[in-house]
Write a protein that holds these residues in place. Sequence first.
Motif, PDB file in Angstrom:
ATOM      1  N   CYS A  47     101.677 102.655 -24.050  1.00  0.00           N
ATOM      2  CA  CYS A  47     100.721 101.547 -23.996  1.00  0.00           C
ATOM      3  C   CYS A  47     101.431 100.297 -23.500  1.00  0.00           C
ATOM      4  O   CYS A  47     102.625 100.104 -23.755  1.00  0.00           O
ATOM      5  N   ASP A  51      99.181  95.309 -25.458  1.00  0.00           N
ATOM      6  CA  ASP A  51      98.015  95.996 -26.009  1.00  0.00           C
ATOM      7  C   ASP A  51      98.058  95.963 -27.532  1.00  0.00           C
ATOM      8  O   ASP A  51      99.104  96.208 -28.142  1.00  0.00           O
ATOM      9  N   GLY A  53      96.953  98.053 -29.615  1.00  0.00           N
ATOM     10  CA  GLY A  53      97.286  99.366 -30.160  1.00  0.00           C
ATOM     11  C   GLY A  53      98.764  99.677 -30.155  1.00  0.00           C
ATOM     12  O   GLY A  53      99.210 100.582 -30.849  1.00  0.00           O
ATOM     13  N   ALA A  54      99.558  98.951 -29.355  1.00  0.00           N
ATOM     14  CA  ALA A  54     100.990  99.225 -29.282  1.00  0.00           C
ATOM     15  C   ALA A  54     101.679  98.901 -30.604  1.00  0.00           C
ATOM     16  O   ALA A  54     102.626  99.570 -30.995  1.00  0.00           O
ATOM     17  N   CYS A  66     102.269 104.417 -29.412  1.00  0.00           N
ATOM     18  CA  CYS A  66     101.010 104.340 -28.672  1.00  0.00           C
ATOM     19  C   CYS A  66     101.217 104.824 -27.235  1.00  0.00           C
ATOM     20  O   CYS A  66     102.149 104.386 -26.556  1.00  0.00           O
ATOM     21  N   VAL A  68      98.848 106.078 -23.552  1.00  0.00           N
ATOM     22  CA  VAL A  68      97.559 106.043 -22.873  1.00  0.00           C
ATOM     23  C   VAL A  68      97.442 107.262 -21.966  1.00  0.00           C
ATOM     24  O   VAL A  68      98.302 107.498 -21.116  1.00  0.00           O
ATOM     25  N   ARG A 121      93.505 105.955 -25.767  1.00  0.00           N
ATOM     26  CA  ARG A 121      94.701 105.612 -26.517  1.00  0.00           C
ATOM     27  C   ARG A 121      95.013 106.764 -27.477  1.00  0.00           C
ATOM     28  O   ARG A 121      94.125 107.265 -28.161  1.00  0.00           O
ATOM     29  N   LEU A 159      91.588  98.521 -24.736  1.00  0.00           N
ATOM     30  CA  LEU A 159      92.120  99.277 -23.607  1.00  0.00           C
ATOM     31  C   LEU A 159      90.992  99.943 -22.822  1.00  0.00           C
ATOM     32  O   LEU A 159      90.927  99.856 -21.602  1.00  0.00           O
ATOM     33  N   GLU A 160      90.078 100.606 -23.547  1.00  0.00           N
ATOM     34  CA  GLU A 160      88.966 101.273 -22.890  1.00  0.00           C
ATOM     35  C   GLU A 160      88.029 100.251 -22.241  1.00  0.00           C
ATOM     36  O   GLU A 160      87.466 100.490 -21.185  1.00  0.00           O
TER      37      GLU A 160
END
Length: 168
Positions: A47, A51, A53-54, A66, A68, A121, A159-160
């Motif tokens: 990722c 981000d 999520g990272a 994370c 992708v 993710r 991200l999405e």
Amino acid sequence: MPLRLLVSSLRSLLAGLALIALLLSGPGVAPVFAANLSVRDVSLDPCPTGDIGAQPQLRRPSGASCFVLRGTVSNPGRKPVVDTDVFAQILDASGEPVLQNRSRVGSIGDVPPGDSSFALRLAVPAGTPGPFTFSNVKARGFSAPVRTRVGEFDDLLPLEQAVADEVQ
């Protein structure tokens, strides 16, 4: 012998009732068919550091990293395919599955006719030896909704959302 005749008659009666119920359900109920879609140009990358999520503060041996999964899904039909899930077998450097006991890696929602980009993710257990390989990447959706619908982009993570914005 009479018991067999009775069972056979009962089966015929039940089959007939099921057929009548199906016919009386009306034209508003359309059958839902599954559609298999092809996926190509697949990559699996860490990722971006920016981000959410990272989660760099959570990077430790007991956490997760994370990644992708990006690619292009192709819908050859003339109608959108809805509630689409992506499946893949992802292996680590030693050939062990990265995602234990599952091949579904995520949902990409609705796929319009033609080619569409997607990004999912994935949380990979920390310490999993790379590089990663993947195979059997495919997508499967339906001709009608099979999940509760939400507003446009309500269910997308940042991200999405970024990928969805790039596509439009």
